[in-house]
Design an enzyme around this catalytic site. Structure first.
Site, PDB file in Angstrom:
ATOM      1  N   LYS A  62      -9.954  12.996   8.082  1.00  0.00           N
ATOM      2  CA  LYS A  62      -9.415  12.657   9.394  1.00  0.00           C
ATOM      3  C   LYS A  62      -9.361  13.910  10.267  1.00  0.00           C
ATOM      4  O   LYS A  62      -9.245  15.016   9.752  1.00  0.00           O
ATOM      5  CB  LYS A  62      -7.985  12.112   9.243  1.00  0.00           C
ATOM      6  CG  LYS A  62      -7.884  10.709   8.692  1.00  0.00           C
ATOM      7  CD  LYS A  62      -6.424  10.272   8.628  1.00  0.00           C
ATOM      8  CE  LYS A  62      -6.298   8.880   8.037  1.00  0.00           C
ATOM      9  NZ  LYS A  62      -6.941   7.826   8.827  1.00  0.00           N
TER      10      LYS A  62
ATOM     11  N   LYS B  39       0.858  -1.189   0.000  1.00  0.00           N
ATOM     12  CA  LYS B  39       0.000   0.000   0.000  1.00  0.00           C
ATOM     13  C   LYS B  39       0.887   1.229   0.000  1.00  0.00           C
ATOM     14  O   LYS B  39       1.702   1.415   0.903  1.00  0.00           O
ATOM     15  CB  LYS B  39      -0.909   0.009   1.244  1.00  0.00           C
ATOM     16  CG  LYS B  39      -1.612   1.366   1.499  1.00  0.00           C
ATOM     17  CD  LYS B  39      -2.522   1.343   2.724  1.00  0.00           C
ATOM     18  CE  LYS B  39      -3.036   2.742   3.070  1.00  0.00           C
ATOM     19  NZ  LYS B  39      -3.912   2.758   4.264  1.00  0.00           N
TER      20      LYS B  39
ATOM     21  N   ASP C 188      -2.536  10.350   3.395  1.00  0.00           N
ATOM     22  CA  ASP C 188      -3.920   9.944   3.624  1.00  0.00           C
ATOM     23  C   ASP C 188      -4.622  10.954   4.521  1.00  0.00           C
ATOM     24  O   ASP C 188      -4.523  10.907   5.737  1.00  0.00           O
ATOM     25  CB  ASP C 188      -3.944   8.545   4.276  1.00  0.00           C
ATOM     26  CG  ASP C 188      -5.373   8.063   4.548  1.00  0.00           C
ATOM     27  OD1 ASP C 188      -6.328   8.667   3.989  1.00  0.00           O
ATOM     28  OD2 ASP C 188      -5.525   7.086   5.304  1.00  0.00           O
TER      29      ASP C 188
ATOM     30  N   ASP D 208     -12.013   7.133   3.859  1.00  0.00           N
ATOM     31  CA  ASP D 208     -10.780   6.928   4.634  1.00  0.00           C
ATOM     32  C   ASP D 208     -10.370   5.453   4.683  1.00  0.00           C
ATOM     33  O   ASP D 208      -9.273   5.127   5.120  1.00  0.00           O
ATOM     34  CB  ASP D 208     -10.976   7.484   6.054  1.00  0.00           C
ATOM     35  CG  ASP D 208      -9.663   7.690   6.797  1.00  0.00           C
ATOM     36  OD1 ASP D 208      -8.600   7.625   6.145  1.00  0.00           O
ATOM     37  OD2 ASP D 208      -9.715   7.922   8.016  1.00  0.00           O
TER      38      ASP D 208
ATOM     39  N   ARG E 246      -7.494  -0.491   1.169  1.00  0.00           N
ATOM     40  CA  ARG E 246      -8.003  -1.729   0.571  1.00  0.00           C
ATOM     41  C   ARG E 246      -8.430  -1.496  -0.879  1.00  0.00           C
ATOM     42  O   ARG E 246      -8.366  -2.405  -1.714  1.00  0.00           O
ATOM     43  CB  ARG E 246      -9.161  -2.284   1.433  1.00  0.00           C
ATOM     44  CG  ARG E 246     -10.362  -1.391   1.541  1.00  0.00           C
ATOM     45  CD  ARG E 246     -11.219  -1.672   2.773  1.00  0.00           C
ATOM     46  NE  ARG E 246     -10.616  -1.130   4.000  1.00  0.00           N
ATOM     47  CZ  ARG E 246     -11.134  -1.255   5.220  1.00  0.00           C
ATOM     48  NH1 ARG E 246     -12.273  -1.908   5.408  1.00  0.00           N
ATOM     49  NH2 ARG E 246     -10.519  -0.734   6.258  1.00  0.00           N
TER      50      ARG E 246
ATOM     51  N   GLU F   6      -9.276   3.641   2.389  1.00  0.00           N
ATOM     52  CA  GLU F   6      -8.809   3.723   1.001  1.00  0.00           C
ATOM     53  C   GLU F   6      -7.757   2.681   0.666  1.00  0.00           C
ATOM     54  O   GLU F   6      -7.588   2.321  -0.496  1.00  0.00           O
ATOM     55  CB  GLU F   6      -8.285   5.135   0.699  1.00  0.00           C
ATOM     56  CG  GLU F   6      -6.834   5.406   1.106  1.00  0.00           C
ATOM     57  CD  GLU F   6      -6.545   5.299   2.596  1.00  0.00           C
ATOM     58  OE1 GLU F   6      -7.496   5.391   3.394  1.00  0.00           O
ATOM     59  OE2 GLU F   6      -5.373   5.096   2.971  1.00  0.00           O
TER      60      GLU F   6
HETATM   61  N1  BES Z   1      -3.974   4.694   6.912  1.00  0.00           N
HETATM   62  C1  BES Z   1      -5.086   4.462   7.761  1.00  0.00           C
HETATM   63  C2  BES Z   1      -4.765   3.498   8.895  1.00  0.00           C
HETATM   64  C3  BES Z   1      -3.761   3.987   9.898  1.00  0.00           C
HETATM   65  C4  BES Z   1      -4.188   4.716  10.995  1.00  0.00           C
HETATM   66  C5  BES Z   1      -2.436   3.674   9.770  1.00  0.00           C
HETATM   67  C6  BES Z   1      -3.272   5.146  11.924  1.00  0.00           C
HETATM   68  C7  BES Z   1      -1.527   4.105  10.704  1.00  0.00           C
HETATM   69  C8  BES Z   1      -1.938   4.822  11.781  1.00  0.00           C
HETATM   70  C9  BES Z   1      -6.248   3.883   6.947  1.00  0.00           C
HETATM   71  O1  BES Z   1      -6.333   4.315   5.645  1.00  0.00           O
HETATM   72  C10 BES Z   1      -7.492   4.312   7.618  1.00  0.00           C
HETATM   73  O2  BES Z   1      -7.749   5.462   7.635  1.00  0.00           O
HETATM   74  N2  BES Z   1      -8.222   3.346   8.160  1.00  0.00           N
HETATM   75  C11 BES Z   1      -9.432   3.637   8.838  1.00  0.00           C
HETATM   76  C12 BES Z   1     -10.448   2.605   8.425  1.00  0.00           C
HETATM   77  C13 BES Z   1     -11.838   2.924   8.862  1.00  0.00           C
HETATM   78  C14 BES Z   1     -12.358   4.128   8.134  1.00  0.00           C
HETATM   79  C15 BES Z   1     -12.693   1.726   8.583  1.00  0.00           C
HETATM   80  C16 BES Z   1      -9.144   3.553  10.329  1.00  0.00           C
HETATM   81  O3  BES Z   1      -8.334   2.731  10.743  1.00  0.00           O
HETATM   82  O4  BES Z   1      -9.693   4.372  11.051  1.00  0.00           O
HETATM   83 ZN    ZN Z   2      -4.545   4.914   4.783  1.00  0.00          ZN
HETATM   84 MN    MN Z   3      -7.445   6.101   5.446  1.00  0.00          MN
END
Ligand code: BES
Ligand code: ZN
Ligand code: MN
Length: 487
Positions: free
Chosen positions: A264, A252, A257, A334, A338, A336
């Protein structure tokens, strides 16, 4: 820059000398005769614990010298010893260090010396490019480490070559992970990897037009709010002369992001510059494999996009069609990663037909809630593959913990309007993310997904890194290749 070299004898003029001491081993045997009394007195509470150091000064051969007794524990903890020495001396004012490992028995000495060297190289890595006013006292002073190995010189140098290759791969990953998102975006990530061509890696790059032709609506949907163009980067290394089937590593590579329209919160958002840590690990691992000319056939794929909110960004509720033909209701922009991985995995399957795929991704915050920063999560559709990767992780101390998957979790991402939605309910967030990716893995393909969200960036120094980018994944993938593909 730190140069590391090996030699047979101790130089007579060394100012700083480090001596490895095993657990509960008396210090007398190793220390210069003039310092034995002082060493005994100073090491009263020292028992050779891995990475512990006794720091002595004294007059030896007519000059004041520094002697560092460094613990290696019960089983030759070279990484802890090498890492601790460099952490102590890097900005200390000391410019050189001699590490005399001739006290290690000759069967293990060359390997021990090479591992110390790798640890030293990894622990000395820093990123000072933008520090134009770094105070003198914070600047690295240590420029040369000489490791005294006695008659094991040739063996030590031979053992060091592949470990050095891996350390150089880790350095590339750390640089990619550390560079800010205004500098490192999909196109510049690709540029940074062009140097790998010189190592015998073949590079293929898909731009947005090429991806659109292939129908990669999920990856492109993430990218559409950004002025930066997405890229799919493919790095190919075949050290088998066309004899072996390829294994694919897929990373990835979200170069930033923001969450997109599902924005976020502000605090901590800067961390999302390292949301390309999976792709960074893939690039670094490919560099390591090429540098050490691994006898393996590996395809490294990086799905590179920036996830931004914008008038053209995708909206929650949008339905996108992935390259596989399956449709996705994007309920949260968010989630994204996947969406990027599903098209990247589809692509490598139709282009190269790998029988094994390992993907790496900073995929979910939920992974950090589950495992903290001690283990990455591993999800797999094949127990043998999971075990191989778990044991590679143990060998290099890039630890993983197996997570469950199953039908009941899979159902949680069914959508009323499309084939699936890109988020499940609040619970089991890392697992439903893995189930999403699993829907894009072809029948019969062995697949493992490594959620490394908690491992890419460290808020405090570790054995082999300062705070910041760890380079997690490179040593792990390299070990997997060594154990499984080159066996
Ligand atoms: N890149 C983030 C996950 C992440 C969060 C990595 C903190 C490292 C530190 C990912 O894209 C994300 O935002 N995931 C969301 C998924 C949710 C919307 C289902 C998450 O983990 O909040
Ligand atoms: Zn991410
Ligand atoms: Mn994200």
């Amino acid at each position: 820059m730190l140069t590391i070299s090996f030699r047979t004898d101790r130089p007579s003029d060394a100012r700083s000398l480090a001596l490895p001491i095993a657990k509960d081993e008396p210090v007398d045997g190793h220390v210069p005769a003039e310092l034995v009394d002082i060493a005994r007195a100073a090491s009263a509470s020292f028992s050779g614990e891995p990475g512990s150091i006794v720091d002595l000064h004294g007059r030896v051969d007519g000059a004041v010298r520094r002697i560092l007794l460094v613990g290696t524990g019960a089983d030759l903890a070279a990484e802890k010893a090498g890492g601790a020495l460099v952490a102590k001396l890097l900005t200390s004012g000391e410019t050189g260090l001699v590490i005399d490992v001739t006290g290690i028995d000759s069967a293990h000495r060359a390997n021990f010396a090479a591992r110390i060297a790798q640890a030293a190289m990894l622990r000395s890595w820093r990123f000072d490019l933008y520090r134009t006013k770094l105070p003198e006292k914070q600047k690295p002073t240590l420029t040369a480490i000489e490791i005294v190995v006695g008659d094991a010189l040739a063996a030590a140098e031979a053992a060091w070559a592949p470990l050095r290759a891996v350390a150089e791969g880790v350095d590339l990953t750390r640089t990619l992970v550390t560079l800010p998102a205004n500098i490192l975006y999909p196109e510049t990530f690709v540029e940074h990897c062009q140097e790998l061509r010189g190592l015998g890696i073949e590079i293929e790059v898909l731009d947005e037009a090429a991806m659109r032709k292939l129908g990669m609506g999920a990856l492109l949907g993430v990218s559409q709010g950004s002025i930066r163009e997405a890229r799919l980067l493919c790095l190919k290394w075949d050290g088998t002369g066309g004899k072996a089937d390829p294994v694919a590593f897929v990373g990835k590579g979200v170069t930033f992001d923001t969450g997109g329209i599902s924005l976020k919160p502000g605090p901590g958002m800067e961390d999302m510059k390292w949301d390309m840590g999976g792709a960074g690990a893939v690039a670094g691992a490919m560099k390591a494999l090429a540098l050490r000319k691994a006898k393996a056939h590996v395809i490294g794929v990086c799905g590179l996009v920036e996830n931004m909110p914008d008038g053209n960004a995708q909206r929650p509720g949008d339905v996108v069609t992935t390259a596989s033909g399956q449709t996705v209701e994007v309920l949260n922009t968010d989630a994204e990663g996947r969406l990027v991985l599903c098209d990247a995995i589809w692509w490598v399957q139709q282009a190269y037909h790998p029988k094994t795929i390992i993907d790496l991704a900073t995929l979910t915050g939920a992974m950090i809630v589950s495992l903290g920063h001690e283990h990455g999560g591993i999800f797999a559709n094949d127990d043998a593959l999971a075990d191989q990767i778990l044991s590679a992780g143990k060998a290099v101390e890039e630890k993983l913990w197996r997570m469950p998957m199953g039908k009941a979790y899979d159902k949680m991402i069914d959508s009323p309007i499309a084939d699936m939605k890109n988020i499940g309910p609040r619970e089991a967030g890392s697992i439903t993310a893995a189930q999403f990716i699993a829907r894009f893995v072809d029948e019969g393909v062995k697949w493992a997904h490594l959620d490394i969200a908690g491992m890419v960036w460290a808020s405090k120094p570790g054995t082999l890194w300062d705070k910041g980018a760890t380079g997690y994944g490179v040593r792990l993938l390299d070990q997997y290749v060594k154990d499984v593909l080159e066996k």
